[in-house]
Design a protein around this motif. Structure first.
Motif, mmCIF file in Angstrom:
data_model
loop_
_atom_site.group_PDB
_atom_site.id
_atom_site.type_symbol
_atom_site.label_atom_id
_atom_site.label_comp_id
_atom_site.label_asym_id
_atom_site.label_seq_id
_atom_site.Cartn_x
_atom_site.Cartn_y
_atom_site.Cartn_z
ATOM 1 N N GLU A 180 40.175 44.255 13.547
ATOM 2 C CA GLU A 180 38.945 43.488 13.716
ATOM 3 C C GLU A 180 38.829 42.838 15.095
ATOM 4 O OE1 GLU A 180 38.284 42.050 9.047
ATOM 5 O OE2 GLU A 180 38.632 40.568 10.629
ATOM 6 N N LEU A 181 39.950 42.379 15.637
ATOM 7 C CA LEU A 181 39.912 41.534 16.832
ATOM 8 C C LEU A 181 40.170 42.260 18.147
ATOM 9 C CD1 LEU A 181 41.812 38.441 15.370
ATOM 10 C CD2 LEU A 181 39.336 38.726 15.638
ATOM 11 N N ALA A 182 40.540 43.534 18.059
ATOM 12 C CA ALA A 182 40.835 44.297 19.284
ATOM 13 C C ALA A 182 39.645 44.304 20.234
ATOM 14 C CB ALA A 182 41.245 45.723 18.930
ATOM 15 N N ARG A 183 38.438 44.329 19.679
ATOM 16 C CA ARG A 183 37.229 44.378 20.516
ATOM 17 C C ARG A 183 37.090 43.129 21.388
ATOM 18 N NH1 ARG A 183 33.157 44.435 15.520
ATOM 19 N NH2 ARG A 183 35.025 45.439 14.656
ATOM 20 N N TYR A 184 37.778 42.054 20.992
ATOM 21 C CA TYR A 184 37.718 40.811 21.771
ATOM 22 C C TYR A 184 38.936 40.640 22.682
ATOM 23 C CZ TYR A 184 34.352 39.853 18.054
ATOM 24 O OH TYR A 184 33.299 39.931 17.171
ATOM 25 N N GLY A 185 39.772 41.655 22.722
ATOM 26 C CA GLY A 185 40.972 41.557 23.553
ATOM 27 C C GLY A 185 42.081 40.760 22.908
ATOM 28 N N ILE A 186 42.036 40.629 21.585
ATOM 29 C CA ILE A 186 43.048 39.873 20.854
ATOM 30 C C ILE A 186 43.971 40.843 20.121
ATOM 31 C CG2 ILE A 186 43.471 38.168 19.036
ATOM 32 C CD1 ILE A 186 40.644 37.062 19.651
ATOM 33 N N VAL A 231 59.361 37.522 19.434
ATOM 34 C CA VAL A 231 58.071 36.885 19.723
ATOM 35 C C VAL A 231 57.719 37.083 21.195
ATOM 36 C CG1 VAL A 231 56.850 34.683 19.904
ATOM 37 C CG2 VAL A 231 58.235 35.168 17.878
ATOM 38 N N LYS A 232 58.681 36.837 22.057
ATOM 39 C CA LYS A 232 58.467 37.014 23.499
ATOM 40 C C LYS A 232 58.069 38.451 23.817
ATOM 41 C CE LYS A 232 60.994 36.619 27.919
ATOM 42 N NZ LYS A 232 61.076 38.054 28.250
ATOM 43 N N PHE A 233 58.747 39.416 23.192
ATOM 44 C CA PHE A 233 58.454 40.828 23.414
ATOM 45 C C PHE A 233 57.014 41.165 23.008
ATOM 46 C CE2 PHE A 233 58.288 45.062 21.327
ATOM 47 C CZ PHE A 233 58.414 45.855 22.459
ATOM 48 N N ILE A 234 56.591 40.670 21.847
ATOM 49 C CA ILE A 234 55.235 40.941 21.374
ATOM 50 C C ILE A 234 54.204 40.346 22.326
ATOM 51 C CG2 ILE A 234 53.559 40.434 19.550
ATOM 52 C CD1 ILE A 234 55.903 40.603 17.550
ATOM 53 N N LEU A 235 54.446 39.121 22.758
ATOM 54 C CA LEU A 235 53.497 38.472 23.658
ATOM 55 C C LEU A 235 53.348 39.242 24.965
ATOM 56 C CD1 LEU A 235 54.495 34.705 23.226
ATOM 57 C CD2 LEU A 235 52.519 35.869 22.235
ATOM 58 N N GLU A 236 54.447 39.751 25.465
ATOM 59 C CA GLU A 236 54.433 40.378 26.791
ATOM 60 C C GLU A 236 54.008 41.845 26.771
ATOM 61 O OE1 GLU A 236 57.702 37.854 29.347
ATOM 62 O OE2 GLU A 236 58.442 39.542 28.139
ATOM 63 N N ASN A 237 54.104 42.504 25.613
ATOM 64 C CA ASN A 237 53.785 43.928 25.538
ATOM 65 C C ASN A 237 52.313 44.122 25.185
ATOM 66 O OD1 ASN A 237 53.499 46.682 24.833
ATOM 67 N ND2 ASN A 237 55.677 46.815 24.334
ATOM 68 N N ASP A 238 51.495 44.416 26.176
ATOM 69 C CA ASP A 238 50.049 44.477 25.995
ATOM 70 C C ASP A 238 49.553 45.694 25.227
ATOM 71 O OD1 ASP A 238 49.628 42.068 27.297
ATOM 72 O OD2 ASP A 238 49.447 42.998 29.271
ATOM 73 N N TYR A 239 50.457 46.595 24.834
ATOM 74 C CA TYR A 239 50.029 47.766 24.067
ATOM 75 C C TYR A 239 50.560 47.727 22.635
ATOM 76 C CZ TYR A 239 48.193 52.514 23.578
ATOM 77 O OH TYR A 239 47.459 53.604 23.192
ATOM 78 N N LEU A 240 51.025 46.575 22.229
ATOM 79 C CA LEU A 240 51.559 46.426 20.879
ATOM 80 C C LEU A 240 50.574 45.622 20.039
ATOM 81 C CD1 LEU A 240 55.235 45.425 19.987
ATOM 82 C CD2 LEU A 240 53.293 44.972 18.508
ATOM 83 N N THR A 241 50.081 46.222 18.982
ATOM 84 C CA THR A 241 49.217 45.509 18.050
ATOM 85 C C THR A 241 49.228 46.219 16.701
ATOM 86 O OG1 THR A 241 47.043 44.423 17.826
ATOM 87 C CG2 THR A 241 47.031 46.727 18.518
#
Length: 253
Positions: A180-186, A231-241
């Motif tokens: 749902e939120l990918a469209r907002y860059g979240i 947590v740090k890894f998830i925050l920093e990895n911009d292709y993980l969702t």
């Protein structure tokens, strides 16, 4: 996402996993909004983060209460200008068998109260905090990250009908929010810890701990820092969702 100077809210931040997350992110230069119900523990966590040279503020809130959560994020917005990331870590346990019987005689049942308390905090609380954080990010056009803490118990675990149901719900919400939120860059992702060495497990008898560790392929419990690093890894990895990362020492191989 670069962590330096980002505003990150963490629930259940006074001790255990939440405190380890706070200290790890503080070491990376994050600005922290730490949330807990234990005022003394929260004060200590805030002080330790500030010693690392970052801004940290503490907030007392019941995350299962809609009004308190709305007020919490309004206060964070006033203090910091909004959130860049949220870690939904707060949780409780009220373990018990669905029914307990001996020789066909029912001796006990999991109470509705214990069911509801766990659902309220571990599922509804995640929903409320995630909703308010997402709304704030969307309204401000501020891309961000939501990290939810699930559990390997989401697949089912004896004596944890309430906890397993809540953590399964958290995993499902994580995937839903990612879509749902990918469209907002979240971005949204979750962590499913296995057995982690905390104050609670430290109180167990040595033979119980030994039995638990014997069933883990790595033959040891994880550390709070292992979850904080994830947590740090998830925050920093911009292709993980939209994924649930199992950090369990190979328990579910």
């Amino acid at each position: 996402m670069q962590i330096q100077d980002k505003v990150i809210a963490i629930t259940g931040a006074g001790q255990g996993l939440g405190k380890a997350m706070a200290l790890t992110l503080a070491s990376q230069g994050a600005k922290l909004a730490l949330v807990d119900r234990n005022a003394d523990a929260l004060e200590r966590a805030v002080a330790e983060c500030r010693k690392l040279g970052v801004r940290a503020e503490g907030y007392i809130a019941d995350i299962a209460n809609e009004g308190e959560v709305e007020n919490l994020f309004a206060r964070i917005e006033t203090a910091f200008g909004g959130v860049d990331a949220l870690v939904n870590n707060a949780g409780i346990i009220r373990d018990g068998l669905l029914v307990k019987a001996k020789d066909g005689v029912i001796e006990g049942k999991l109470s509705l109260s214990d069911w509801q308390k766990v659902i309220d905090v571990n599922l509804t609380g995640v929903f409320l905090c995630g909703r308010e954080a997402a709304a704030q990010m969307v309204q401000k056009g501020r891309p961000g990250v939501i990290v939810n803490i699930s559990s390997i118990s989401r697949n089912g675990n004896m004596g944890q009908s309430n906890y397993a149901a809540a953590k399964a719900g958290v995993a499902a919400m994580t995937v839903t929010w990612a879509k749902e939120l990918a469209r907002y860059g979240i971005r949204c992702a979750a962590i499913a810890p296995g057995f982690i060495a905390t104050d609670m497990t430290a109180s167990m008898k040595p033979e119980v701990i030994a039995k638990i560790e014997s069933g883990i392929p790595l033959r040891k419990m994880g550390l709070p820092e292992n979850i904080a690093q994830t947590v740090k890894f998830i925050l920093e990895n911009d292709y993980l969702t939209g994924r649930v990362l199992e950090i369990d020492g190979g328990l579910r191989l």
